[in-house]
Design a protein around this motif. Sequence first.
Motif, mmCIF file in Angstrom:
data_model
loop_
_atom_site.group_PDB
_atom_site.id
_atom_site.type_symbol
_atom_site.label_atom_id
_atom_site.label_comp_id
_atom_site.label_asym_id
_atom_site.label_seq_id
_atom_site.Cartn_x
_atom_site.Cartn_y
_atom_site.Cartn_z
ATOM 1 N N ALA A 2 0.916 -1.207 -0.125
ATOM 2 C CA ALA A 2 -0.079 -0.150 -0.035
ATOM 3 C C ALA A 2 0.776 1.078 0.059
ATOM 4 N N ALA A 3 2.115 1.088 0.576
ATOM 5 C CA ALA A 3 3.027 2.106 0.391
ATOM 6 C C ALA A 3 3.770 2.346 -0.947
ATOM 7 N N ASP A 4 3.583 1.448 -1.734
ATOM 8 C CA ASP A 4 4.085 1.268 -3.255
ATOM 9 C C ASP A 4 5.637 0.582 -2.930
ATOM 10 N N TYR A 5 5.822 -0.123 -1.932
ATOM 11 C CA TYR A 5 7.030 -1.232 -1.961
ATOM 12 C C TYR A 5 6.429 -2.574 -2.780
ATOM 13 N N MET A 6 7.509 -2.984 -3.418
ATOM 14 C CA MET A 6 7.332 -4.073 -4.022
ATOM 15 C C MET A 6 7.641 -5.500 -3.051
ATOM 16 N N SER A 7 6.861 -6.478 -2.984
ATOM 17 C CA SER A 7 6.648 -7.292 -2.248
ATOM 18 C C SER A 7 7.419 -8.748 -2.695
ATOM 19 N N ALA A 49 0.366 -9.051 -4.568
ATOM 20 C CA ALA A 49 0.813 -8.541 -5.925
ATOM 21 C C ALA A 49 1.416 -7.160 -6.140
ATOM 22 N N ILE A 50 2.105 -7.016 -7.095
ATOM 23 C CA ILE A 50 2.869 -5.590 -7.208
ATOM 24 C C ILE A 50 2.001 -4.828 -7.912
ATOM 25 N N ASN A 51 1.828 -3.491 -7.244
ATOM 26 C CA ASN A 51 0.760 -2.406 -7.792
ATOM 27 C C ASN A 51 0.947 -2.203 -9.174
ATOM 28 N N GLY A 71 0.684 0.194 -11.065
ATOM 29 C CA GLY A 71 1.378 1.349 -11.407
ATOM 30 C C GLY A 71 2.972 1.025 -11.627
ATOM 31 N N LEU A 72 3.466 0.154 -10.788
ATOM 32 C CA LEU A 72 4.694 -0.090 -10.846
ATOM 33 C C LEU A 72 5.435 -1.012 -11.692
ATOM 34 N N ARG A 73 4.395 -1.645 -12.348
ATOM 35 C CA ARG A 73 4.922 -2.830 -13.182
ATOM 36 C C ARG A 73 5.783 -2.382 -14.327
ATOM 37 N N LYS A 74 5.741 -1.064 -14.734
ATOM 38 C CA LYS A 74 6.741 -0.871 -15.825
ATOM 39 C C LYS A 74 8.204 -0.883 -15.398
ATOM 40 N N ILE A 75 8.475 -0.952 -13.848
ATOM 41 C CA ILE A 75 9.715 -1.105 -13.482
ATOM 42 C C ILE A 75 10.416 -2.633 -13.268
ATOM 43 N N VAL A 76 9.454 -3.338 -13.331
ATOM 44 C CA VAL A 76 9.662 -4.986 -13.118
ATOM 45 C C VAL A 76 10.149 -5.660 -14.122
ATOM 46 N N PRO A 77 11.296 -5.872 -14.550
ATOM 47 C CA PRO A 77 11.787 -6.479 -15.696
ATOM 48 C C PRO A 77 11.092 -7.738 -16.421
ATOM 49 N N ARG A 78 10.616 -8.572 -15.290
ATOM 50 C CA ARG A 78 9.840 -9.822 -16.029
ATOM 51 C C ARG A 78 8.713 -9.456 -16.447
ATOM 52 N N PHE A 79 7.963 -8.297 -16.169
ATOM 53 C CA PHE A 79 6.730 -7.846 -16.803
ATOM 54 C C PHE A 79 6.906 -7.132 -18.101
ATOM 55 N N ASN A 80 8.220 -6.959 -18.562
ATOM 56 C CA ASN A 80 8.707 -6.071 -19.538
ATOM 57 C C ASN A 80 9.755 -6.694 -20.361
ATOM 58 N N ASN A 81 9.857 -8.015 -20.197
ATOM 59 C CA ASN A 81 10.720 -8.932 -21.103
ATOM 60 C C ASN A 81 12.064 -8.203 -21.281
ATOM 61 N N GLN A 82 12.639 -7.711 -20.155
ATOM 62 C CA GLN A 82 14.005 -7.018 -19.803
ATOM 63 C C GLN A 82 14.833 -8.030 -19.001
ATOM 64 N N LYS A 83 16.257 -7.957 -19.294
ATOM 65 C CA LYS A 83 17.207 -8.574 -18.534
ATOM 66 C C LYS A 83 17.319 -8.053 -17.581
ATOM 67 N N GLU A 84 17.803 -8.723 -16.251
ATOM 68 C CA GLU A 84 18.164 -8.073 -14.958
ATOM 69 C C GLU A 84 19.405 -8.570 -14.495
ATOM 70 N N THR A 85 19.762 -7.824 -13.884
ATOM 71 C CA THR A 85 21.187 -7.871 -12.875
ATOM 72 C C THR A 85 21.181 -8.121 -11.615
ATOM 73 N N VAL A 86 20.837 -9.325 -11.120
ATOM 74 C CA VAL A 86 20.353 -9.534 -9.566
ATOM 75 C C VAL A 86 21.626 -9.428 -8.618
ATOM 76 N N PHE A 87 21.629 -8.266 -7.560
ATOM 77 C CA PHE A 87 22.643 -8.491 -6.721
ATOM 78 C C PHE A 87 21.889 -8.999 -5.235
ATOM 79 N N THR A 88 22.410 -10.009 -5.027
ATOM 80 C CA THR A 88 22.279 -10.787 -3.825
ATOM 81 C C THR A 88 23.099 -9.975 -2.725
ATOM 82 N N PRO A 89 22.843 -9.957 -1.358
ATOM 83 C CA PRO A 89 23.624 -9.434 -0.469
ATOM 84 C C PRO A 89 25.085 -9.829 -0.566
#
Length: 359
Positions: free
Chosen positions: A307-312, A318-320, A322-340
């Motif tokens: 509800a505070a527009d954080y991604m869970s 579900a991801i809001n 309005g935020l789906r445009k920044i999530v790579p899997r929804f936009n067929n984009q490659k992603e560089t994932v940084f684990t700790p």
Amino acid sequence: MGQIARLIAPLLAGVLALAAGLADAAPSLNIATYKGADRAKLILDGAKREGKVSVYSGMIENQALRPLVEAFEKKYPFVDVEYWRGDSRAMVQKLLSEQRARRVVGDIFESTGGAEVVIRAGASQPIWSPQASNYPSNLIDPDGMWIASRLNYFGVAYNTRQVPAADLPKTYEDLLDPKWRGTISWRADSEVGAGLFIASVLRSMGKEKGEAYLRRLSAQRIINYAGSARALVDRVGEGEYKLALHIYAHHPLISKAKGAALDVQMLEPVPSMVSTVQLAKAAPHPYASMLFIDFVLSKEGQATLSAADYMSPNPEVAINPGLRKIVPRFNNQKETVFTPELMFETRAEANAMFEKYFR
């Protein structure tokens, strides 16, 4: 012989009594990793006894942290939550100082980028929560040293009044256009600012090509900003800078929805990383801590953050839209994932590159 027996008898009785006591004494219960059927009851009873918990978090206070705490306290009014908000570096320093002094105040450490430093310093302990049972395995540390509390994606914040859509940089190469010289900013002293941008470039392009790119980028005279991520986005919206690199991509969208002259452009591959929740070693309130951690990871807690527009990271939240445009899997984009762990391992080289080209 009878006299010897009389002398030995009390001693023998004492030994037997001690043995019986040791046999009856239950081993110390580590509630942080306990998985017994009575876990929930034990945690509730223990949290009522403790009555408080201290949380260090990087969440924006008014937007997310305070609503999360208020929702928890409404559900569990017998636990008083004290919280301190700071960026990852400040929180790590505070937590490690307490550990060195053996005067631990903070029970819970929720951060973006600080988890591995805390682990390697021996300042945290393993946790287990049934609320994370449906989380993807890559969002839980194999040794239980952290569990994902939020998902983060990074992009370029821009001022929509100053940057027409046709002029937007859509690739990393576009950032090298001379027209951007002196108009680009980034967070200089943050675990997830300039350093992570540099690490992402090196990881996606390779060391040789990556360093060559960074050398060319340095000619753009990037402005090293020392404030918070949220404050930098606000500066872009006010027109002080046209662009800000490696910004939490949801921040400009939140401001845009409130009427600010802001938006975000994602560059591929999109850098991403998880925010994590950890339990401090020798946490003074372990039962209340696990109650709070369970709540944060639960569908209810994650819905509060959504509800505070954080991604869970919770698959049930579900991801809001309005935020789906920044999530790579929804936009067929490659992603560089940084684990700790990956962030920690790439940090020294990224910092060296920053000092060499951008300081």
